[in-house]
Design a protein around this motif. Structure first.
Motif, short mmCIF file in Angstrom:
data_model
loop_
_atom_site.label_atom_id
_atom_site.label_comp_id
_atom_site.label_asym_id
_atom_site.label_seq_id
_atom_site.Cartn_x
_atom_site.Cartn_y
_atom_site.Cartn_z
N MET A 1 8.20 -10.20 11.68
CA MET A 1 7.53 -9.15 10.95
C MET A 1 7.25 -9.65 9.53
O MET A 1 8.12 -10.19 8.87
CB MET A 1 8.45 -7.91 10.92
CG MET A 1 7.88 -6.76 10.15
SD MET A 1 8.92 -5.28 10.05
CE MET A 1 9.59 -5.07 11.66
N ASP A 2 6.02 -9.46 9.08
CA ASP A 2 5.68 -9.93 7.74
C ASP A 2 6.15 -8.93 6.68
O ASP A 2 6.59 -7.82 7.00
CB ASP A 2 4.18 -10.22 7.62
CG ASP A 2 3.31 -8.97 7.71
OD1 ASP A 2 3.82 -7.89 8.03
OD2 ASP A 2 2.10 -9.09 7.46
N LYS A 3 6.07 -9.33 5.42
CA LYS A 3 6.57 -8.51 4.31
C LYS A 3 5.85 -7.16 4.22
O LYS A 3 6.48 -6.14 3.99
CB LYS A 3 6.42 -9.26 2.99
CG LYS A 3 7.44 -10.34 2.78
CD LYS A 3 7.18 -11.11 1.50
CE LYS A 3 7.39 -10.25 0.28
NZ LYS A 3 7.28 -10.98 -0.99
N ARG A 4 4.54 -7.20 4.39
CA ARG A 4 3.79 -5.95 4.26
C ARG A 4 4.17 -4.97 5.36
O ARG A 4 4.37 -3.78 5.10
CB ARG A 4 2.28 -6.20 4.29
CG ARG A 4 1.53 -4.88 4.18
CD ARG A 4 0.06 -4.98 4.02
NE ARG A 4 -0.56 -5.89 4.95
CZ ARG A 4 -1.86 -5.98 5.11
NH1 ARG A 4 -2.67 -5.24 4.39
NH2 ARG A 4 -2.38 -6.84 5.96
N THR A 5 4.27 -5.44 6.59
CA THR A 5 4.65 -4.56 7.70
C THR A 5 6.02 -3.95 7.46
O THR A 5 6.22 -2.75 7.66
CB THR A 5 4.62 -5.33 9.03
OG1 THR A 5 3.31 -5.87 9.22
CG2 THR A 5 4.98 -4.43 10.20
N ALA A 6 6.96 -4.75 7.03
CA ALA A 6 8.31 -4.25 6.74
C ALA A 6 8.27 -3.22 5.61
O ALA A 6 8.94 -2.18 5.67
CB ALA A 6 9.23 -5.40 6.37
N TYR A 7 7.46 -3.49 4.60
CA TYR A 7 7.32 -2.59 3.46
C TYR A 7 6.73 -1.26 3.91
O TYR A 7 7.25 -0.18 3.57
CB TYR A 7 6.45 -3.25 2.40
CG TYR A 7 6.34 -2.52 1.10
CD1 TYR A 7 7.41 -2.49 0.20
CD2 TYR A 7 5.16 -1.87 0.74
CE1 TYR A 7 7.31 -1.83 -1.01
CE2 TYR A 7 5.06 -1.20 -0.48
CZ TYR A 7 6.13 -1.19 -1.35
OH TYR A 7 6.02 -0.53 -2.55
N VAL A 8 5.66 -1.30 4.69
CA VAL A 8 5.00 -0.09 5.18
C VAL A 8 5.95 0.72 6.05
O VAL A 8 6.04 1.95 5.94
CB VAL A 8 3.69 -0.44 5.93
CG1 VAL A 8 3.16 0.75 6.71
CG2 VAL A 8 2.64 -0.95 4.95
N GLU A 9 6.71 0.05 6.92
CA GLU A 9 7.66 0.75 7.78
C GLU A 9 8.76 1.42 6.98
O GLU A 9 9.15 2.55 7.27
CB GLU A 9 8.24 -0.20 8.82
CG GLU A 9 7.25 -0.55 9.92
CD GLU A 9 7.82 -1.47 10.98
OE1 GLU A 9 9.03 -1.80 10.94
OE2 GLU A 9 7.03 -1.88 11.86
N ALA A 10 9.26 0.74 5.95
CA ALA A 10 10.30 1.31 5.10
C ALA A 10 9.78 2.54 4.35
O ALA A 10 10.46 3.56 4.26
CB ALA A 10 10.83 0.27 4.13
N LEU A 11 8.58 2.43 3.82
CA LEU A 11 8.01 3.56 3.09
C LEU A 11 7.68 4.72 4.02
O LEU A 11 7.84 5.88 3.65
CB LEU A 11 6.78 3.12 2.30
CG LEU A 11 7.03 2.10 1.18
CD1 LEU A 11 5.73 1.82 0.43
CD2 LEU A 11 8.10 2.55 0.22
N SER A 12 7.24 4.41 5.22
CA SER A 12 6.96 5.46 6.20
C SER A 12 8.23 6.24 6.54
O SER A 12 8.22 7.47 6.63
CB SER A 12 6.35 4.87 7.47
OG SER A 12 5.10 4.30 7.21
N ALA A 13 9.32 5.52 6.71
CA ALA A 13 10.60 6.15 6.98
C ALA A 13 11.04 7.01 5.80
O ALA A 13 11.59 8.11 5.98
CB ALA A 13 11.66 5.10 7.29
N GLN A 14 10.76 6.55 4.58
CA GLN A 14 11.11 7.32 3.39
C GLN A 14 10.32 8.63 3.34
O GLN A 14 10.87 9.67 2.99
CB GLN A 14 10.84 6.50 2.13
CG GLN A 14 11.21 7.22 0.85
CD GLN A 14 12.70 7.49 0.76
OE1 GLN A 14 13.48 6.57 0.66
NE2 GLN A 14 13.09 8.75 0.79
#
Length: 95
Positions: free
Chosen positions: A1-14
């Protein structure tokens, strides 16, 4: 998983977590004294607007090119901090 995907998933969960917290605040506002209830709903409405702004920023990051998303990250993090601050202050005020 790339950095952007991980970032988007974390923010979506937030955002999902914020939605739960906003619903809990609405429930608490319902049982607040009448004088406080009006203020609570005003703050909750402002919180929801900021949450929506954060969601728009997140969509921008998800749709951005690999070069653009890092630039968008700074603005997104500012909105995220504003939401966290409003949420924290509202929780303190209502509870």
């Amino acid at each position: 998983m790339d950095k952007r995907t991980a970032y988007v998933e974390a923010l979506s969960a937030q955002i999902v977590e914020w939605d739960v917290q906003i619903d809990l605040l609405k429930d608490k506002a319902e049982s607040a004294p009448p004088a406080l209830k009006f203020d609570c709903y005003g703050v909750i409405a402002a919180l929801q607007l900021k949450r929506d702004e954060a969601a728009v920023k997140l969509q921008g990051i998800a749709a951005a090119s690999d070069d653009e998303w890092e630039d968008l990250k700074t603005g997104t993090e500012q909105v995220w901090e504003e939401v966290r601050t409003i949420l924290r202050d509202t929780i303190v005020k209502i509870t």
